[in-house]
Design a protein around this motif. Structure first.
Motif, PDB file in Angstrom:
ATOM      1  N   ALA A  82     -60.053  -5.384 -17.954  1.00 47.98           N
ATOM      2  CA  ALA A  82     -60.465  -6.079 -19.170  1.00 47.98           C
ATOM      3  C   ALA A  82     -61.646  -5.332 -19.800  1.00 47.98           C
ATOM      4  CB  ALA A  82     -60.879  -7.520 -18.833  1.00 47.98           C
ATOM      5  N   PRO A  83     -61.697  -5.264 -21.136  1.00 47.46           N
ATOM      6  CA  PRO A  83     -60.809  -5.912 -22.114  1.00 47.46           C
ATOM      7  C   PRO A  83     -59.557  -5.106 -22.428  1.00 47.46           C
ATOM      8  CG  PRO A  83     -62.571  -4.774 -23.252  1.00 47.46           C
ATOM      9  CD  PRO A  83     -62.836  -4.599 -21.781  1.00 47.46           C
ATOM     10  N   PHE A  84     -59.351  -3.980 -21.728  1.00 45.78           N
ATOM     11  CA  PHE A  84     -58.157  -3.161 -21.920  1.00 45.78           C
ATOM     12  C   PHE A  84     -57.734  -2.641 -20.558  1.00 45.78           C
ATOM     13  CE2 PHE A  84     -61.996  -0.664 -22.482  1.00 45.78           C
ATOM     14  CZ  PHE A  84     -61.831   0.345 -21.557  1.00 45.78           C
ATOM     15  N   GLN A  85     -56.522  -2.110 -20.478  1.00 43.77           N
ATOM     16  CA  GLN A  85     -56.042  -1.535 -19.229  1.00 43.77           C
ATOM     17  C   GLN A  85     -56.052  -0.013 -19.329  1.00 43.77           C
ATOM     18  OE1 GLN A  85     -52.347  -3.135 -17.787  1.00 43.77           O
ATOM     19  NE2 GLN A  85     -53.255  -5.114 -17.341  1.00 43.77           N
ATOM     20  N   TYR A  86     -56.728   0.599 -18.364  1.00 52.43           N
ATOM     21  CA  TYR A  86     -56.857   2.056 -18.320  1.00 52.43           C
ATOM     22  C   TYR A  86     -57.025   2.434 -16.867  1.00 52.43           C
ATOM     23  CZ  TYR A  86     -58.539   6.742 -19.682  1.00 52.43           C
ATOM     24  OH  TYR A  86     -58.685   8.091 -19.865  1.00 52.43           O
ATOM     25  N   LYS A  87     -56.193   3.341 -16.381  1.00 52.41           N
ATOM     26  CA  LYS A  87     -56.252   3.727 -14.971  1.00 52.41           C
ATOM     27  C   LYS A  87     -56.407   5.232 -14.856  1.00 52.41           C
ATOM     28  CE  LYS A  87     -53.912   2.959 -10.523  1.00 52.41           C
ATOM     29  NZ  LYS A  87     -52.724   2.362  -9.855  1.00 52.41           N
ATOM     30  N   MET A  88     -57.310   5.654 -13.976  1.00 47.34           N
ATOM     31  CA  MET A  88     -57.522   7.068 -13.729  1.00 47.34           C
ATOM     32  C   MET A  88     -57.521   7.298 -12.226  1.00 47.34           C
ATOM     33  SD  MET A  88     -60.339   9.647 -15.341  1.00 47.34           S
ATOM     34  CE  MET A  88     -61.715   8.608 -14.905  1.00 47.34           C
ATOM     35  N   VAL A  89     -56.692   8.243 -11.772  1.00 49.29           N
ATOM     36  CA  VAL A  89     -56.517   8.524 -10.347  1.00 49.29           C
ATOM     37  C   VAL A  89     -56.831   9.988 -10.073  1.00 49.29           C
ATOM     38  CG1 VAL A  89     -54.871   8.623  -8.444  1.00 49.29           C
ATOM     39  CG2 VAL A  89     -54.770   6.722 -10.074  1.00 49.29           C
ATOM     40  N   PHE A  90     -57.686  10.229  -9.069  1.00 45.31           N
ATOM     41  CA  PHE A  90     -57.967  11.571  -8.583  1.00 45.31           C
ATOM     42  C   PHE A  90     -57.160  11.773  -7.300  1.00 45.31           C
ATOM     43  CE2 PHE A  90     -61.514  10.404 -11.118  1.00 45.31           C
ATOM     44  CZ  PHE A  90     -62.123  11.559 -11.582  1.00 45.31           C
ATOM     45  N   LYS A  91     -56.267  12.756  -7.285  1.00 41.75           N
ATOM     46  CA  LYS A  91     -55.549  13.104  -6.057  1.00 41.75           C
ATOM     47  C   LYS A  91     -54.856  14.444  -6.241  1.00 41.75           C
ATOM     48  CE  LYS A  91     -51.143  10.733  -7.023  1.00 41.75           C
ATOM     49  NZ  LYS A  91     -50.159   9.759  -6.510  1.00 41.75           N
ATOM     50  N   ASP A  92     -54.581  15.108  -5.121  1.00 35.77           N
ATOM     51  CA  ASP A  92     -53.850  16.383  -5.140  1.00 35.77           C
ATOM     52  C   ASP A  92     -54.461  17.378  -6.120  1.00 35.77           C
ATOM     53  OD1 ASP A  92     -52.103  15.197  -3.323  1.00 35.77           O
ATOM     54  OD2 ASP A  92     -50.775  14.475  -4.926  1.00 35.77           O
ATOM     55  N   ASN A  93     -55.798  17.377  -6.202  1.00 33.50           N
ATOM     56  CA  ASN A  93     -56.525  18.301  -7.068  1.00 33.50           C
ATOM     57  C   ASN A  93     -56.190  18.109  -8.546  1.00 33.50           C
ATOM     58  OD1 ASN A  93     -58.554  20.287  -7.085  1.00 33.50           O
ATOM     59  ND2 ASN A  93     -57.054  21.912  -7.430  1.00 33.50           N
ATOM     60  N   LYS A  94     -55.827  16.877  -8.913  1.00 36.53           N
ATOM     61  CA  LYS A  94     -55.519  16.549 -10.302  1.00 36.53           C
ATOM     62  C   LYS A  94     -56.110  15.191 -10.672  1.00 36.53           C
ATOM     63  CE  LYS A  94     -51.092  19.032 -10.679  1.00 36.53           C
ATOM     64  NZ  LYS A  94     -49.650  18.893 -10.988  1.00 36.53           N
ATOM     65  N   ILE A  95     -56.242  14.974 -11.984  1.00 36.02           N
ATOM     66  CA  ILE A  95     -56.574  13.654 -12.516  1.00 36.02           C
ATOM     67  C   ILE A  95     -55.345  13.140 -13.240  1.00 36.02           C
ATOM     68  CG2 ILE A  95     -58.082  12.314 -14.023  1.00 36.02           C
ATOM     69  CD1 ILE A  95     -60.137  14.511 -13.831  1.00 36.02           C
ATOM     70  N   PHE A  96     -54.911  11.942 -12.875  1.00 40.80           N
ATOM     71  CA  PHE A  96     -53.770  11.298 -13.528  1.00 40.80           C
ATOM     72  C   PHE A  96     -54.295  10.094 -14.326  1.00 40.80           C
ATOM     73  CE2 PHE A  96     -52.227  13.440  -9.778  1.00 40.80           C
ATOM     74  CZ  PHE A  96     -51.056  14.067 -10.213  1.00 40.80           C
ATOM     75  N   ILE A  97     -53.854   9.973 -15.586  1.00 37.16           N
ATOM     76  CA  ILE A  97     -54.377   8.945 -16.478  1.00 37.16           C
ATOM     77  C   ILE A  97     -53.226   8.117 -17.032  1.00 37.16           C
ATOM     78  CG2 ILE A  97     -55.603   8.523 -18.646  1.00 37.16           C
ATOM     79  CD1 ILE A  97     -57.055  11.201 -18.131  1.00 37.16           C
ATOM     80  N   ASN A  98     -53.441   6.802 -17.044  1.00 37.08           N
ATOM     81  CA  ASN A  98     -52.511   5.876 -17.696  1.00 37.08           C
ATOM     82  C   ASN A  98     -53.312   5.041 -18.682  1.00 37.08           C
ATOM     83  OD1 ASN A  98     -50.747   3.866 -18.494  1.00 37.08           O
ATOM     84  ND2 ASN A  98     -49.804   3.657 -16.475  1.00 37.08           N
ATOM     85  N   ASP A  99     -53.217   5.398 -19.948  1.00 41.01           N
ATOM     86  CA  ASP A  99     -53.950   4.720 -21.013  1.00 41.01           C
ATOM     87  C   ASP A  99     -53.009   3.754 -21.713  1.00 41.01           C
ATOM     88  OD1 ASP A  99     -55.527   3.893 -23.075  1.00 41.01           O
ATOM     89  OD2 ASP A  99     -55.912   5.882 -23.907  1.00 41.01           O
ATOM     90  N   GLN A 100     -52.947   2.523 -21.172  1.00 42.32           N
ATOM     91  CA  GLN A 100     -52.102   1.458 -21.720  1.00 42.32           C
ATOM     92  C   GLN A 100     -50.662   1.936 -21.909  1.00 42.32           C
ATOM     93  OE1 GLN A 100     -54.437  -1.312 -24.503  1.00 42.32           O
ATOM     94  NE2 GLN A 100     -55.433   0.662 -24.868  1.00 42.32           N
TER      95      GLN A 100
END
Length: 208
Positions: A82-100
């Motif tokens: 909240a107030p928005f959905q945003y996910k950031m994952v660090f793994k396998d020497n990368k950053i993965f992003i899910n912006d809504q």
């Protein structure tokens, strides 16, 4: 994109309010560092967080909340709810992003600055030692709590961050608040709560 992501990465660190600080004595620094040794055994961490973004032209901070997950040696996930959905994952020497629903990735191996940031995030949350080649590190007491201040040395980092402060809990010696001060003196404060240590974390929390 690189500039915006770098700014966001710095802003996800938890923050302490500004108060009167007293520099630690050498004996206090030694005792504090010794108290952190047990955190090396931390394998997983799950916590809720509240974020407060303070800007000079706004009367009230911008607030957000979410979940934090860490699994050693190289998994870290920030999930804004909240107030928005945003996910950031660090793994396998990368950053993965899910912006809504919009997904993207960045290879850390091609960007040493992001690699340093990811290590700092994980190290700071675990109360680890800090790379004094990258930061000027100093130790303080703030209202009876232990406080670590990190000043970046690299000019590229100084463009985005003036100072990082990590405030440690008395009860478990873990980071409970972190503050990021920007060159403009705007700052962000993150507060960790409901921490769970060394529990089983499902792989799904590190997936988009």
């Amino acid at each position: 994109m690189t500039r915006n992501l770098l700014y966001f990465l710095f802003c996800i660190l938890p923050f302490l309010g500004i108060a009167q600080d007293r520099q630690m004595t050498p004996a206090e620094i030694s005792a504090f560092q010794k108290s952190l040794q047990g955190l090396a055994e931390l394998k997983t961490l799950e916590a809720d967080f509240n974020q407060y973004k303070y800007m000079s032209f706004m009367k009230k901070p911008i607030e957000a909340s979410g979940k934090l997950y860490i699994r050693q040696p190289d998994r870290l996930s920030w999930f804004y709810i909240a107030p928005f959905q945003y996910k950031m994952v660090f793994k396998d020497n990368k950053i993965f992003i899910n912006d809504q629903g919009k997904k993207s990735s960045l290879n850390l191996g091609n960007n040493k600055q992001f690699e340093k940031i990811s290590r700092l995030i994980a190290s700071g949350i675990r109360g680890g030692r800090y790379d004094e080649k990258e930061f000027t590190v100093s130790y303080f007491k703030q209202d009876g709590l232990n406080l670590v201040k990190l000043l970046p040395k690299a000019n590229d980092a100084k463009k985005y961050i003036k100072e990082i402060r990590l405030l440690f809990s008395k009860s478990d010696n873990q980071v409970q608040e972190v503050m990021l001060m920007e060159p403009s003196n705007d700052y962000t404060r993150f507060v960790l709560k409901n921490k769970k240590i060394n529990t089983t974390l499902h792989d799904s929390v590190f997936n988009l």
